[in-house]
Scaffold this motif. Structure first.
Motif, PDB file in Angstrom:
ATOM      1  N   LEU A 111       0.810  -1.210   0.000  1.00 37.51           N
ATOM      2  CA  LEU A 111       0.000   0.000   0.000  1.00 37.51           C
ATOM      3  C   LEU A 111       0.850   1.272   0.000  1.00 37.51           C
ATOM      4  CD1 LEU A 111      -2.851   1.160   0.011  1.00 37.51           C
ATOM      5  CD2 LEU A 111      -2.777   1.100   2.510  1.00 37.51           C
ATOM      6  N   GLY A 112       1.820   1.362   0.906  1.00 37.20           N
ATOM      7  CA  GLY A 112       2.556   2.610   1.034  1.00 37.20           C
ATOM      8  C   GLY A 112       4.059   2.542   0.860  1.00 37.20           C
ATOM      9  N   ASN A 113       4.614   1.349   0.573  1.00 36.67           N
ATOM     10  CA  ASN A 113       6.067   1.166   0.470  1.00 36.67           C
ATOM     11  C   ASN A 113       6.742   1.587   1.769  1.00 36.67           C
ATOM     12  OD1 ASN A 113       8.859   2.377  -1.434  1.00 36.67           O
ATOM     13  ND2 ASN A 113       8.333   0.251  -1.142  1.00 36.67           N
ATOM     14  N   TYR A 114       6.077   1.232   2.869  1.00 33.20           N
ATOM     15  CA  TYR A 114       6.488   1.684   4.199  1.00 33.20           C
ATOM     16  C   TYR A 114       6.814   0.518   5.126  1.00 33.20           C
ATOM     17  CZ  TYR A 114       6.034   4.469   8.525  1.00 33.20           C
ATOM     18  OH  TYR A 114       6.237   5.090   9.737  1.00 33.20           O
ATOM     19  N   CYS A 115       6.296  -0.685   4.825  1.00 34.27           N
ATOM     20  CA  CYS A 115       6.532  -1.854   5.692  1.00 34.27           C
ATOM     21  C   CYS A 115       6.930  -3.083   4.890  1.00 34.27           C
ATOM     22  CB  CYS A 115       5.282  -2.207   6.499  1.00 34.27           C
ATOM     23  SG  CYS A 115       4.727  -0.948   7.637  1.00 34.27           S
TER      24      CYS A 115
ATOM     25  N   LEU B 137       1.250   1.852  -3.535  1.00 30.04           N
ATOM     26  CA  LEU B 137       0.148   2.395  -4.334  1.00 30.04           C
ATOM     27  C   LEU B 137      -0.097   3.863  -4.019  1.00 30.04           C
ATOM     28  CD1 LEU B 137      -2.503  -0.467  -4.124  1.00 30.04           C
ATOM     29  CD2 LEU B 137      -0.910   0.021  -6.001  1.00 30.04           C
ATOM     30  N   ILE B 138       0.096   4.232  -2.761  1.00 30.43           N
ATOM     31  CA  ILE B 138      -0.178   5.609  -2.353  1.00 30.43           C
ATOM     32  C   ILE B 138       1.125   6.318  -1.986  1.00 30.43           C
ATOM     33  CG2 ILE B 138      -2.513   5.064  -1.551  1.00 30.43           C
ATOM     34  CD1 ILE B 138      -1.416   5.138   1.333  1.00 30.43           C
ATOM     35  N   GLY B 139       1.099   7.622  -2.050  1.00 25.37           N
ATOM     36  CA  GLY B 139       2.299   8.404  -1.781  1.00 25.37           C
ATOM     37  C   GLY B 139       2.361   8.983  -0.374  1.00 25.37           C
ATOM     38  N   LYS B 140       1.548   8.479   0.530  1.00 23.42           N
ATOM     39  CA  LYS B 140       1.465   9.042   1.878  1.00 23.42           C
ATOM     40  C   LYS B 140       2.818   9.121   2.576  1.00 23.42           C
ATOM     41  CE  LYS B 140      -0.854   8.425   6.312  1.00 23.42           C
ATOM     42  NZ  LYS B 140      -1.891   7.708   7.047  1.00 23.42           N
ATOM     43  N   TRP B 141       3.665   8.104   2.396  1.00 27.74           N
ATOM     44  CA  TRP B 141       4.965   8.076   3.079  1.00 27.74           C
ATOM     45  C   TRP B 141       6.124   8.381   2.134  1.00 27.74           C
ATOM     46  CZ3 TRP B 141       1.162   4.383   4.236  1.00 27.74           C
ATOM     47  CH2 TRP B 141       0.628   4.496   5.520  1.00 27.74           C
ATOM     48  N   ARG B 142       5.828   8.939   0.962  1.00 34.17           N
ATOM     49  CA  ARG B 142       6.863   9.207  -0.029  1.00 34.17           C
ATOM     50  C   ARG B 142       8.058   9.915   0.609  1.00 34.17           C
ATOM     51  NH1 ARG B 142       4.861  12.389  -4.922  1.00 34.17           N
ATOM     52  NH2 ARG B 142       3.499  10.596  -4.906  1.00 34.17           N
TER      53      ARG B 142
END
Length: 144
Positions: free
Chosen positions: A10-14, A38-43
């Motif tokens: 989802l966020g490339n964060y975990c 998919l989302i850029g929230k943690w870009r």
């Protein structure tokens, strides 16, 4: 020829950042691996601290990773696009369309890698162990 793998969550964060490292380690020189969300929230943000710790426990260093959102260029680049769960896969199918359908699949083949966000450190550790074990589905078991 070198295989190009793209792990997506989802966020490339975990999950996908750890999958990127685990696949690269298992595949060595035979693969190039990237990850995206998919989302850029943690870009441009570092990986979730709990996943950094889980990775460290397994001998991986995630401290240099910075999250990025998936792009059309990434989809074009990859030979295989590995979604961490069915919801991510469904979104990829809808966004990427028919030209990329043959490249898309679930990372674990027939089941999700559960999203550990908002959970405790042991859930992150279990997630990392599952992701590392899943590398065998994509890269031959004869590799170290």
């Amino acid at each position: 020829m070198m295989r190009k793998l793209l792990a997506v969550c989802l966020g490339n964060y975990c999950r996908s950042p750890f999958a990127e490292l685990a696949l690269a380690r298992r595949g060595g020189a035979a693969v190039t691996v990237r990850s995206a969300g998919l989302i850029g929230k943690w870009r441009d943000q570092p990986t979730n601290p709990s996943m950094i710790n889980a990775a460290r426990r397994l001998g991986f260093d995630l401290t240099l990773h910075r999250a990025q959102q998936i792009t059309l260029k990434m989809l074009e680049w990859a030979d295989d696009i590995l979604a961490m769960d069915a919801a991510v896969l469904d979104t990829l199918r809808a966004v990427a369309g028919e030209p990329y359908a043959g490249k898309l699949g679930l990372y674990l083949g027939d089941r999700d890698v559960p999203d550990p966000m908002g959970r405790g450190d042991e859930v992150f550790h279990d997630c990392a162990v599952l992701i590392e074990a899943g590398t065998a589905l994509h890269i031959g078991r004869d590799r170290p």
